[in-house]
Design a protein around this motif. Structure first.
Motif, PDB file in Angstrom:
ATOM      1  N   ASP A 154      24.858  24.791 -49.861  1.00  0.00           N
ATOM      2  CA  ASP A 154      25.590  25.119 -51.081  1.00  0.00           C
ATOM      3  C   ASP A 154      27.001  25.565 -50.705  1.00  0.00           C
ATOM      4  O   ASP A 154      27.206  26.143 -49.628  1.00  0.00           O
ATOM      5  N   ASP A 156      28.913  27.659 -52.725  1.00  0.00           N
ATOM      6  CA  ASP A 156      29.252  28.978 -53.300  1.00  0.00           C
ATOM      7  C   ASP A 156      28.694  30.094 -52.413  1.00  0.00           C
ATOM      8  O   ASP A 156      27.990  30.989 -52.866  1.00  0.00           O
ATOM      9  N   HIS A 285      25.283  34.019 -50.507  1.00  0.00           N
ATOM     10  CA  HIS A 285      25.878  33.577 -51.760  1.00  0.00           C
ATOM     11  C   HIS A 285      27.011  34.519 -52.144  1.00  0.00           C
ATOM     12  O   HIS A 285      26.912  35.722 -51.941  1.00  0.00           O
TER      13      HIS A 285
END
Ligand code: 2GW
Ligand code: MN
Length: 296
Positions: A154, A156, A285
Motif C-alpha cells: 500500500d 498510504d 499506515h
C-alpha cells in the motif's frame, strides 16, 4: 534460480551465537505448519544480510498511487530509501494515472523507480481488483528475467525501521495489526457462503493484511491470478467481499499456507499506537482523511 547457500564465512566474520534454547517468549516465532514468524529479536540482521548478499537478488516492489493517493508517494519513497532493502537491488514499479505528480526522490545505489501510467479508475472496487490483475500481468510478462522476489505494498504508509532480507520467502503474508491477538471467529473474513472469499467461523489461521504481501515470482503470480479469478466469479454473482481483495487474499492463504509470516512490525496501525510485543515499527499506515483522498 536460487543457489544453494554454500555459505562460507570469511575468517573474522563474527556474530552472536545462535541459541537452541533462548528466544522471545512473548510472541510465537513459528506457525503450526512450521513457517517462521518474523519479529525483532528472532533474527541476526548482520548474519542474514551476509547470507543473502552472496545471492545477488533483485526485489521487485509494486505500489499503486491513483487519484489523490499520489500525495503519499514522497514520504513512502523517501522513507523506503532509508529502510527498505538497503544495500540490495530493488526495482520499484509505480502504477499511477498521474505520472507528472511523481516526486523526485533520490534513489540509493541499486535502487530504481519505474513509473507506469495506468488509466484513471474512480471506483475503489476497480482499483482494488485492478491491482491484482496488473500484478499478475507484470509478473508474467516482464519480471521473469528481472527479479527474484516481489512485494506488493500500500502507498498510504511509511517506513520507520529496517525491512530487509529477513522478509524473503516463497510466499509471505503480513499479520494484520488489528487482529494479531484476536480469536479466529473475530477476524473480519468474508462470512457469506455466496462469496468465493467465504471462510466459516471455525476456520482460519491468522488475519492477513492486504497492504503488504509477497514472495517468489511464481508463488505471487499464482496468488494474484487466483484472487483475480475468484473476484471475477464474485462479480458475476453480484457479490463483493467485505474487505475486497484482502478477503480473497485471506482465503488464498488459508488454502495456500504462507512459507513465512511477517509480524505486525511490518505493517503497524500508526506510528503512535503502542503494543508490548512491538519492539520496532518497520512500516506503518499513515493517518489519512478518507473523505479527502478517496474519490466519491
Ligand atoms: C479509492 C477509494 C477508496 C479506497 C481506496 C482508493 C484508492 C486506493 C485510490 O483512490 N488510489 C489508490 O492509489 N489506491 C491504492 O489502493 C493505494 O495504493 C492504496 O494504498 C491501496 C489500498 O487502498 P487504501 O490504502 O485506501 O485502503 P486501506 O488502507 O483501507 O486498506 C486495506 O483494505 C483495502 C481493501 O479495502 C486493501 O486490501 C488494502 O491493501 C488494505 O490495506
Ligand atoms: Mn492503505
Amino acid at each position: 534460480k536460487l543457489k544453494n547457500f554454500g555459505l562460507r564465512s570469511p575468517v573474522g566474520f563474527v556474530y552472536n551465537q545462535p541459541s537452541a534454547l533462548v528466544s522471545r517468549t512473548d510472541v510465537a516465532s513459528v506457525t503450526s505448519w512450521l513457517a517462521p514468524i518474523i519479529w525483532e529479536g528472532t533474527f541476526d540482521a548482520t548474519l542474514i544480510d551476509f547470507i543473502y548478499k552472496q545471492q545477488n537478488l533483485t526485489i521487485a516492489t509494486t505500489v499503486f498511487a491513483l487519484g489523490k493517493y499520489t500525495r503519499f508517494l514522497k514520504d513512502f519513497l523517501e522513507s523506503a530509501e532509508q529502510h527498505y532493502f538497503v544495500g540490495f537491488r530493488v526495482h520499484y514499479y509505480l502504477f499511477t494515472d498521474h505520472p507528472e505528480e511523481v516526486p523526485e526522490v533520490k534513489m540509493g545505489e541499486n535502487h530504481r523507480l519505474i513509473v507506469r501510467k495506468v488509466p484513471s479508475m474512480n471506483r475503489w472496487q476497480d482499483i482494488s481488483m485492478g491491482r491484482m490483475e496488473i500484478l499478475e500481468k507484470l509478473i508474467k510478462n516482464e519480471l521473469a528475467s528481472e527479479a527474484d522476489y516481489i512485494f506488493c505494498l500500500d502507498v498510504d504508509a511509511k517506513f520507520y525501521g529496517r525491512w530487509g532480507v529477513e522478509s524473503l520467502g516463497r510466499l509471505v503474508g503480513v499479520i494484520h495489526p488489528w487482529y494479531f491477538d484476536a480469536p479466529r471467529d473475530k477476524f473480519t473474513y468474508e462470512r457469506r457462503p455466496e462469496s468465493q472469499a467465504y471462510i466459516p467461523v471455525e476456520e482460519g489461521d491468522y488475519y492477513f493484511t492486504g497492504a503488504a504481501f509477497g514472495g517468489s515470482l511464481e508463488d505471487v503470480h499464482h496468488l494474484t491470478k487466483t484472487c483475480r479469478e475468484q473476484m471475477n466469479i464474485d462479480i458475476a454473482n453480484s457479490i463483493e467481499a467485505l474487505w475486497h481483495e484482502e478477503s480473497h487474499l485471506n482465503k488464498y492463504f488459508l488454502h495456500n499456507k504462507p512459507s513465512k509470516l511477517l509480524s505486525p512490525e511490518y505493517l503497524w496501525r500508526d506510528i503512535n499506537a503502542w503494543a508490548a510485543q512491538i519492539k520496532v515499527v518497520r512500516f506503518s499506515h499513515v493517518a489519512k482523511n478518507n473523505a479527502e483522498v478517496r474519490p466519491n
